[in-house]
Design a protein around this motif. Sequence first.
Motif, mmCIF file in Angstrom:
data_model
loop_
_atom_site.group_PDB
_atom_site.id
_atom_site.type_symbol
_atom_site.label_atom_id
_atom_site.label_comp_id
_atom_site.label_asym_id
_atom_site.label_seq_id
_atom_site.Cartn_x
_atom_site.Cartn_y
_atom_site.Cartn_z
ATOM 1 N N PHE A 4 -20.029 8.152 18.742
ATOM 2 C CA PHE A 4 -19.855 8.181 20.198
ATOM 3 C C PHE A 4 -20.941 9.007 20.885
ATOM 4 C CE2 PHE A 4 -15.146 7.498 19.243
ATOM 5 C CZ PHE A 4 -15.233 6.140 19.502
ATOM 6 N N ALA A 5 -21.380 10.087 20.227
ATOM 7 C CA ALA A 5 -22.382 10.967 20.825
ATOM 8 C C ALA A 5 -23.757 10.307 20.908
ATOM 9 C CB ALA A 5 -22.470 12.262 20.034
ATOM 10 N N LYS A 6 -23.946 9.248 20.168
ATOM 11 C CA LYS A 6 -25.250 8.577 20.116
ATOM 12 C C LYS A 6 -25.681 8.057 21.484
ATOM 13 C CE LYS A 6 -27.552 4.972 17.421
ATOM 14 N NZ LYS A 6 -27.371 3.933 16.366
ATOM 15 N N HIS A 7 -24.710 7.705 22.342
ATOM 16 C CA HIS A 7 -25.018 7.118 23.649
ATOM 17 C C HIS A 7 -24.738 8.079 24.800
ATOM 18 C CE1 HIS A 7 -25.412 3.312 21.531
ATOM 19 N NE2 HIS A 7 -24.214 3.508 20.991
ATOM 20 N N CYS A 8 -24.494 9.358 24.485
ATOM 21 C CA CYS A 8 -24.127 10.305 25.546
ATOM 22 C C CYS A 8 -25.318 11.082 26.101
ATOM 23 C CB CYS A 8 -23.087 11.296 25.012
ATOM 24 S SG CYS A 8 -21.497 10.545 24.614
ATOM 25 N N GLU A 9 -26.476 10.953 25.460
ATOM 26 C CA GLU A 9 -27.691 11.637 25.907
ATOM 27 C C GLU A 9 -27.478 13.154 26.029
ATOM 28 O OE1 GLU A 9 -29.029 9.805 29.488
ATOM 29 O OE2 GLU A 9 -29.332 7.840 28.576
ATOM 30 N N PHE A 10 -26.783 13.742 25.023
ATOM 31 C CA PHE A 10 -26.590 15.190 25.017
ATOM 32 C C PHE A 10 -27.921 15.876 24.709
ATOM 33 C CE2 PHE A 10 -22.031 14.246 23.653
ATOM 34 C CZ PHE A 10 -21.532 14.471 24.926
ATOM 35 N N THR A 11 -28.101 17.055 25.297
ATOM 36 C CA THR A 11 -29.292 17.844 25.004
ATOM 37 C C THR A 11 -29.214 18.429 23.594
ATOM 38 O OG1 THR A 11 -29.519 18.417 27.345
ATOM 39 C CG2 THR A 11 -30.720 19.779 25.769
ATOM 40 N N ARG A 60 -26.395 -2.421 32.042
ATOM 41 C CA ARG A 60 -26.764 -1.022 32.267
ATOM 42 C C ARG A 60 -25.804 -0.122 31.511
ATOM 43 N NH1 ARG A 60 -27.378 0.177 38.468
ATOM 44 N NH2 ARG A 60 -28.040 2.156 37.528
ATOM 45 N N LYS A 61 -26.325 0.908 30.923
ATOM 46 C CA LYS A 61 -25.524 1.861 30.152
ATOM 47 C C LYS A 61 -24.895 2.873 31.089
ATOM 48 C CE LYS A 61 -27.690 4.890 27.723
ATOM 49 N NZ LYS A 61 -28.511 5.509 26.664
ATOM 50 N N ASN A 62 -23.575 3.090 30.930
ATOM 51 C CA ASN A 62 -22.838 4.051 31.745
ATOM 52 C C ASN A 62 -22.654 5.331 30.920
ATOM 53 O OD1 ASN A 62 -21.039 5.518 33.309
ATOM 54 N ND2 ASN A 62 -19.919 3.687 33.978
ATOM 55 N N THR A 63 -23.532 6.273 31.145
ATOM 56 C CA THR A 63 -23.520 7.495 30.349
ATOM 57 C C THR A 63 -22.239 8.281 30.535
ATOM 58 O OG1 THR A 63 -25.936 7.621 30.548
ATOM 59 C CG2 THR A 63 -24.783 9.610 29.814
ATOM 60 N N GLN A 64 -21.738 8.340 31.739
ATOM 61 C CA GLN A 64 -20.518 9.093 32.012
ATOM 62 C C GLN A 64 -19.321 8.510 31.268
ATOM 63 O OE1 GLN A 64 -20.294 11.983 33.570
ATOM 64 N NE2 GLN A 64 -22.532 11.905 33.813
ATOM 65 N N MET A 65 -19.288 7.184 31.144
ATOM 66 C CA MET A 65 -18.203 6.553 30.405
ATOM 67 C C MET A 65 -18.312 6.867 28.920
ATOM 68 S SD MET A 65 -15.489 4.921 30.928
ATOM 69 C CE MET A 65 -14.240 4.265 29.821
ATOM 70 N N GLU A 66 -19.539 6.914 28.412
ATOM 71 C CA GLU A 66 -19.752 7.252 27.003
ATOM 72 C C GLU A 66 -19.306 8.698 26.737
ATOM 73 O OE1 GLU A 66 -20.572 5.202 24.771
ATOM 74 O OE2 GLU A 66 -21.325 3.505 25.918
ATOM 75 N N ILE A 67 -19.616 9.598 27.664
ATOM 76 C CA ILE A 67 -19.207 11.004 27.515
ATOM 77 C C ILE A 67 -17.692 11.122 27.586
ATOM 78 C CG2 ILE A 67 -19.302 13.290 28.565
ATOM 79 C CD1 ILE A 67 -22.153 12.629 29.467
ATOM 80 N N TYR A 68 -17.070 10.352 28.466
ATOM 81 C CA TYR A 68 -15.609 10.370 28.592
ATOM 82 C C TYR A 68 -14.958 9.905 27.283
ATOM 83 C CZ TYR A 68 -10.944 8.934 30.092
ATOM 84 O OH TYR A 68 -9.590 8.769 30.195
ATOM 85 N N THR A 69 -15.499 8.858 26.689
ATOM 86 C CA THR A 69 -14.975 8.361 25.414
ATOM 87 C C THR A 69 -15.132 9.416 24.319
ATOM 88 O OG1 THR A 69 -15.576 6.099 26.056
ATOM 89 C CG2 THR A 69 -15.134 6.505 23.719
ATOM 90 N N PHE A 70 -16.281 10.088 24.341
ATOM 91 C CA PHE A 70 -16.526 11.140 23.347
ATOM 92 C C PHE A 70 -15.526 12.290 23.506
ATOM 93 C CE2 PHE A 70 -18.533 15.189 22.273
ATOM 94 C CZ PHE A 70 -18.943 14.964 20.974
ATOM 95 N N ARG A 71 -15.292 12.714 24.749
ATOM 96 C CA ARG A 71 -14.388 13.847 24.988
ATOM 97 C C ARG A 71 -12.936 13.521 24.628
ATOM 98 N NH1 ARG A 71 -17.966 17.695 24.784
ATOM 99 N NH2 ARG A 71 -19.439 17.731 26.538
#
Length: 225
Positions: free
Chosen positions: A60-67, A29-40
């Motif tokens: 990194f932004a590819k997996h963050c599901e940003f709008t 399962r993909k952890n979106t919050q972890m991807e966003i944390y890595t991006f930040r």
Amino acid sequence: MDQLSIPIFPAFDAEVDKSTVGPRWDRPRKNTQMEIYTFRNCKQKQGQTLDEYLTELRKFAKHCEFTNTDKEILSQIIQSCRSNQLRRRALREPDKGLEDIIQLGRSLELSDSQAQAMERHVDQTVNKLHVRSSRQSSGASRGGKRYQSTRKPDKHCWKCGGVFPHKGDKPCPAHNQKCHKCQKMGHFKSVCRSKKDTKVRMKEKVQFMTQHEVTVMITVMESKL
């Protein structure tokens, strides 16, 4: 007792079905919050160009599901880039988009690179001049010392004309000696600085003249009066 019939299922090919159904443990399962944390937490590294940093952020932004991915990347660049000048320009001009800021950052990097190259050249030139000047000063100093060390003493006694100071601290040879030029005591005739007046010179000259020569000389002198 009747024998139980066991249904026969088709063989399961995990390698074939992995792309469709597959076992659950093959689909983490993909952890979106972890991807966003890595991006930040992705900051521009020392020696990393702005284009390289942009590529890393897009990865990194590819997996963050940003709008709005570009907006998030722009915000991250403003907050975490190494160029304070780029950050100030972006904050002064909030209407500029990601592409505008990237173009501005490239221009700043190019100007910084050119300025550093010029400064290195100037520093090298200044260092060469400094080294050359130091060598010349050192050479002149050593040359002056050699010249001074080879010079012969040029001080002479004004009483006798010999080298001063006298060897063995002996008294001057002219001490208590009479000068045959000025008749004074304490120095030799060869170093006498006095000048005889006209009357004295005339008196000495007359002593060696005949009576006729004296008469002629007196006549000549009187005619000039």
